[in-house]
Design an enzyme around this catalytic site. Structure first.
Site, PDB file in Angstrom:
ATOM      1  N   TYR A 233      32.550  27.959  59.650  1.00  0.00           N
ATOM      2  CA  TYR A 233      33.954  27.614  59.880  1.00  0.00           C
ATOM      3  C   TYR A 233      34.242  27.187  61.322  1.00  0.00           C
ATOM      4  CZ  TYR A 233      34.258  29.885  55.381  1.00  0.00           C
ATOM      5  OH  TYR A 233      34.048  30.211  54.070  1.00  0.00           O
TER       6      TYR A 233
ATOM      7  N   PRO B  76      41.004  24.914  50.786  1.00  0.00           N
ATOM      8  CA  PRO B  76      41.291  24.694  49.364  1.00  0.00           C
ATOM      9  C   PRO B  76      42.792  24.733  49.086  1.00  0.00           C
ATOM     10  CG  PRO B  76      39.785  26.556  49.704  1.00  0.00           C
ATOM     11  CD  PRO B  76      40.396  26.223  51.019  1.00  0.00           C
TER      12      PRO B  76
ATOM     13  N   HIS C 141      40.291  28.573  55.255  1.00  0.00           N
ATOM     14  CA  HIS C 141      39.224  29.330  54.604  1.00  0.00           C
ATOM     15  C   HIS C 141      38.523  30.361  55.492  1.00  0.00           C
ATOM     16  CE1 HIS C 141      36.488  29.962  51.401  1.00  0.00           C
ATOM     17  NE2 HIS C 141      36.428  28.739  50.937  1.00  0.00           N
TER      18      HIS C 141
ATOM     19  N   SER D 255      32.984  26.347  42.083  1.00  0.00           N
ATOM     20  CA  SER D 255      33.345  27.737  42.294  1.00  0.00           C
ATOM     21  C   SER D 255      34.217  28.229  41.158  1.00  0.00           C
ATOM     22  CB  SER D 255      34.129  27.828  43.609  1.00  0.00           C
ATOM     23  OG  SER D 255      34.231  29.147  44.003  1.00  0.00           O
TER      24      SER D 255
HETATM   25  N1  COA Z   1      27.611  38.160  26.189  1.00  0.00           N
HETATM   26  C1  COA Z   1      28.913  38.499  26.102  1.00  0.00           C
HETATM   27  N2  COA Z   1      29.721  38.617  27.188  1.00  0.00           N
HETATM   28  C2  COA Z   1      29.197  38.336  28.397  1.00  0.00           C
HETATM   29  C3  COA Z   1      27.858  37.929  28.546  1.00  0.00           C
HETATM   30  C4  COA Z   1      27.044  37.867  27.362  1.00  0.00           C
HETATM   31  N3  COA Z   1      25.768  37.513  27.440  1.00  0.00           N
HETATM   32  N4  COA Z   1      27.617  37.727  29.850  1.00  0.00           N
HETATM   33  C5  COA Z   1      28.761  37.972  30.497  1.00  0.00           C
HETATM   34  N5  COA Z   1      29.718  38.349  29.628  1.00  0.00           N
HETATM   35  C6  COA Z   1      31.084  38.772  29.925  1.00  0.00           C
HETATM   36  C7  COA Z   1      31.115  39.700  31.124  1.00  0.00           C
HETATM   37  O1  COA Z   1      30.900  41.040  30.714  1.00  0.00           O
HETATM   38  C8  COA Z   1      32.510  39.471  31.651  1.00  0.00           C
HETATM   39  O2  COA Z   1      33.408  40.196  30.826  1.00  0.00           O
HETATM   40  P1  COA Z   1      34.932  40.551  31.291  1.00  0.00           P
HETATM   41  O3  COA Z   1      35.722  39.275  31.156  1.00  0.00           O
HETATM   42  O4  COA Z   1      35.339  41.554  30.309  1.00  0.00           O
HETATM   43  O5  COA Z   1      34.821  41.049  32.681  1.00  0.00           O
HETATM   44  C9  COA Z   1      32.754  38.013  31.395  1.00  0.00           C
HETATM   45  O6  COA Z   1      31.844  37.659  30.345  1.00  0.00           O
HETATM   46  C10 COA Z   1      32.531  37.131  32.587  1.00  0.00           C
HETATM   47  O7  COA Z   1      31.190  37.206  33.021  1.00  0.00           O
HETATM   48  P2  COA Z   1      30.421  35.924  33.562  1.00  0.00           P
HETATM   49  O8  COA Z   1      31.047  34.721  33.026  1.00  0.00           O
HETATM   50  O9  COA Z   1      28.961  36.120  33.348  1.00  0.00           O
HETATM   51  O10 COA Z   1      30.708  35.822  35.088  1.00  0.00           O
HETATM   52  P3  COA Z   1      31.181  36.813  36.169  1.00  0.00           P
HETATM   53  O11 COA Z   1      32.568  37.232  35.929  1.00  0.00           O
HETATM   54  O12 COA Z   1      30.136  37.880  36.334  1.00  0.00           O
HETATM   55  O13 COA Z   1      31.187  35.839  37.427  1.00  0.00           O
HETATM   56  C11 COA Z   1      30.348  34.843  39.391  1.00  0.00           C
HETATM   57  C12 COA Z   1      30.033  35.263  37.961  1.00  0.00           C
HETATM   58  C13 COA Z   1      29.115  34.263  40.037  1.00  0.00           C
HETATM   59  C14 COA Z   1      31.441  33.785  39.406  1.00  0.00           C
HETATM   60  C15 COA Z   1      30.847  36.098  40.160  1.00  0.00           C
HETATM   61  O14 COA Z   1      29.811  37.046  40.197  1.00  0.00           O
HETATM   62  C16 COA Z   1      31.246  35.838  41.564  1.00  0.00           C
HETATM   63  O15 COA Z   1      30.445  35.980  42.471  1.00  0.00           O
HETATM   64  N6  COA Z   1      32.527  35.476  41.806  1.00  0.00           N
HETATM   65  C17 COA Z   1      33.078  35.221  43.117  1.00  0.00           C
HETATM   66  C18 COA Z   1      33.021  33.759  43.437  1.00  0.00           C
HETATM   67  C19 COA Z   1      33.836  33.440  44.652  1.00  0.00           C
HETATM   68  O16 COA Z   1      33.857  34.148  45.626  1.00  0.00           O
HETATM   69  N7  COA Z   1      34.547  32.321  44.568  1.00  0.00           N
HETATM   70  C20 COA Z   1      35.459  31.904  45.567  1.00  0.00           C
HETATM   71  C21 COA Z   1      34.900  30.972  46.547  1.00  0.00           C
HETATM   72  S1  COA Z   1      36.221  30.339  47.544  1.00  0.00           S
END
Ligand code: COA
Length: 634
Positions: free
Chosen positions: A115, A128, A349, A561
């Site tokens: 940054y 963003p 950001h 993202s």
């Molecule tokens: N079968 C059924 N359900 C599943 C599954 C499977 N095989 N795999 C995952 N799921 C479910 C999870 O249990 C979760 O359930 P919930 O909605 O009840 O919590 C849901 O699906 C979402 O999981 P998933 O899609 O795998 O992703 P996640 O929520 O773990 O997110 C990332 C993944 C990488 C986006 C997250 O870990 C992350 O780091 N987010 C932050 C990103 C960030 O900072 N962005 C901003 C930048 S400015």
């Protein structure tokens, strides 16, 4: 060009979209704030990954993006770099020592490299936009009422921050670091001639009690607390906003547009501005305020898609012909309330990722829905909004004209397509026992391959907030498996079960990378650390960072993202590279909101084409899963 000069030039060229770059930095420390909850000091420390693990993982991510010959060269370079007793081991020891001596070996480096050292404009390249659920305002009253509720909702949220009662977030069983929540209110980036700084006024001994409202390029200071520290109620806030509007009927010289400039240029102009006492005092009020609210007019040059119009207003305010002068882009939080209902915010950001900001928005929307909040008692003694004056001499006028020209070209270059995909949402994907995020990421990979007939290096943000002061790691979503999957999907002859097998395998590979990334075991931050350790020690930047494998795999043509929100909102940003796409999404139970972008100057990319390819990819992926199941049951 000497090796050193070459490395410096590569490093500078990489300094484009902040937060997603690898760039040189010196090692000046940025002071940390304590985490939101005192007991968070016990959070685990960000690990330094094992050298061999990172190098092996790195090679896997390079493979789909280079020719066999290039890959062979990259393998040789990596082998030499990681040889026992070689340079990588020396750098690794430096990282280990740094990790032992600091609370987070990366965070201060990251703040600067991602940054504060970036010299490109914040607008489009770094900050963003977050588009709120669409509103429809018929009158000025509607607009001011909404703005007043946004202010009241944010002040309500601030109480939770100040009292440390924001619920601690979790990822599975793990508690997440909450320190970013402390850093978004009362914060401002300050331009510098070679490096910016950041000020957390909200955490000072005398924290601010005011906000700033911008209208027609005028800035007004509004005290938002009464005599006894009680927040103004909605009716009082509307009264204050109306006063601002009545006193700023004609546009002022758009001094705020200077904050859209290249940071070196703005840094120089800022020094000039501060020489005048009135300007200095006005800027300090803007910098210190809790947050800024921009009251805008109607959409300028409507695209015919209200979601896209709202996104553009949040990302660049429609440029100099629109409301870009009605902003102060250095400010961390700026709410934007358009005349007809395009509402959202733009956020700087440096101090935080999207999730704390999206949580704040959800809180505001809940606050608005709660009618009891309207019964809040009035604060005692309202002071009139204070106009913040600026004296603009001919030199500054010239700076403003130059900023307009630079911004006009940036605005003309960015195009966006934002939409709600209604085919299905997380529920369908989960019903297939697949991860929704990995599924969407593979749809993005497929969309890119469908358009370009080649894979694109692909950045996704993963949160490393499991660790004290954790920020992000890169998920390199393009893999050997994602390319096999894309090719399989586009092969008309391939049986459906082979396509679903390729999809499941690509998702599995992505999910494994996610697991590593959220555990601090990705490739990019570790490599950045090794590079910065070399620079800090006055060594040459290792050859690995100049190799085609490195350059190709970090030229992120897809910058993506996930920013989930409880309400119908989405985040959006510009691409990371001139021939790339930006793609941010909010997956909901039965739909997915997307904000996508590309640059007009690239003949290869177009966000409307990308949308089409993405929707087609999502639907075809659903189709093969459903068809495969039917076949299996026959
Ligand atoms: N079968 C059924 N359900 C599943 C599954 C499977 N095989 N795999 C995952 N799921 C479910 C999870 O249990 C979760 O359930 P919930 O909605 O009840 O919590 C849901 O699906 C979402 O999981 P998933 O899609 O795998 O992703 P996640 O929520 O773990 O997110 C990332 C993944 C990488 C986006 C997250 O870990 C992350 O780091 N987010 C932050 C990103 C960030 O900072 N962005 C901003 C930048 S400015």
């Amino acid at each position: 060009m000497s090796k050193m000069a070459l490395s410096a030039s590569i490093i500078l060229r990489q300094g484009l979209r902040c937060g997603r770059i690898i760039q040189a930095s010196n090692t000046a420390m940025v002071s940390q704030l304590r985490p939101l909850h005192d007991d968070q000091a016990v959070l685990p420390r960000l690990p330094v990954p094992q050298l061999d693990d990172t190098l092996n993982k790195y090679l896997k991510t390079v493979k789909p993006l280079v020719t066999d010959e290039e890959f062979h060269l990259t393998e040789e370079i990596v082998k030499k770099f990681g040889a026992s007793g070689g340079i990588a081991h020396r750098l690794q020891n430096k990282l280990i020592n740094r990790a032992e001596a600091t609370e987070n070996w990366l965070s201060d480096w990251w703040m600067n490299a991602a940054y504060l050292d970036c010299r490109g404009p914040l607008v489009v390249w770094s900050s963003p936009g977050l588009v709120f659920p669409l509103q429809e305002f018929r009158t000025l009253d509607d607009q001011l009422n909404f703005a007043a509720k946004v202010i009241a909702g944010t002040l309500d949220y601030k109480i939770m921050v100040d009292q440390k009662t924001v619920p601690v977030e979790r990822m599975g069983k793990d508690t997440l670091d909450m320190s970013q929540y402390f850093k978004i209110l009362g914060t401002c980036r300050i331009p510098g001639v070679t490096r910016d700084t950041i000020q957390f006024y909200g955490q000072s001994v005398h924290p601010p009690k005011h906000i700033v409202v911008a209208h027609n390029n005028h800035f007004f200071k509004i005290d938002v607390y009464g005599k006894h520290g009680e927040p103004l109620n909605v009716r009082q806030l509307v009264h204050q906003l109306r006063n601002v509007v009545e006193r700023s009927t004609h546009p002022a010289i758009p001094v705020g547009i200077l904050t859209t400039q290249n940071r070196n240029v703005w840094g120089k102009a800022y020094k000039q501005l501060r020489k005048d006492k009135t300007n200095k005092a006005s800027m300090e009020e803007i910098q210190r305020c809790i947050f800024l609210v921009a009251l805008d007019g109607p959409v300028v040059n409507p695209t015919g898609n209200i979601m896209t119009d709202a996104a553009l207003s949040c990302v660049h305010g429609y440029g100099p012909q629109g409301y870009a002068g009605n902003r102060w882009y250095d400010k961390t939080l700026q709410f934007i309330i358009g005349k007809k209902g395009a509402v959202g915010m733009t956020y700087e950001h440096t101090p935080a990722e999207g999730p704390p900001v999206a949580n704040l928005m959800d809180h505001i929307m809940d606050y608005m829905a709660d009618v009891k909040k309207d019964l809040q008692l009035p604060a005692i003694e309202l002071s009139k909004p204070q106009r913040l004056m600026f004296n603009i001499n001919p030199d500054l006028k010239q700076d403003i004209e130059e900023a307009k020209v630079a911004l006009e070209s940036l605005v003309g270059d960015l195009e966006m397509t934002c939409f709600k995909f209604t085919g299905f949402g997380k529920n369908f994907i989960k019903s297939q026992k697949l991860s929704p995020d990995s599924f969407i990421q593979m749809a993005i990979q497929l969309a890119f391959y469908r358009i370009h007939n080649e894979p694109g290096a692909h950045y996704e943000s993963a949160s490393t907030r499991k660790f004290l002061y954790g920020r992000t790691e890169t998920i390199r979503s393009c893999s050997v498996e994602s390319v096999t999957f894309a090719k399989a999907m586009l092969d008309k002859e391939l049986p459906v079960n082979e396509k679903t097998a390729a999809l499941r395998s690509a998702i599995e590979a992505h999910k494994n990378y996610v697991k590593d990334a959220v555990n601090g075991l990705g490739v990019d931050r570790h490599l950045l650390g090794l590079k910065l350790a070399a620079i800090e020690a006055g060594m040459d930047v290792p050859t690995l960072f100049m190799d085609v494998g490195y350059l190709r795999s970090s030229h992120m043509r897809l910058s993506t993202s996930q920013v989930p929100a409880r309400c119908e909102a989405f985040m959006c940003f510009g691409p990371l590279v001139p021939d790339g796409y930006g793609c941010c999404y909010n997956p909901r139970s039965d739909a997915i909101f997307f904000g996508t972008s590309a640059f007009n100057s690239s003949p290869e990319t177009d966000s409307a084409t990308f949308r089409e390819a993405l929707e087609q990819s999502l639907l075809e992926m659903q189709d093969i899963l459903l068809r495969d199941r039917v076949k299996a049951n026959l």
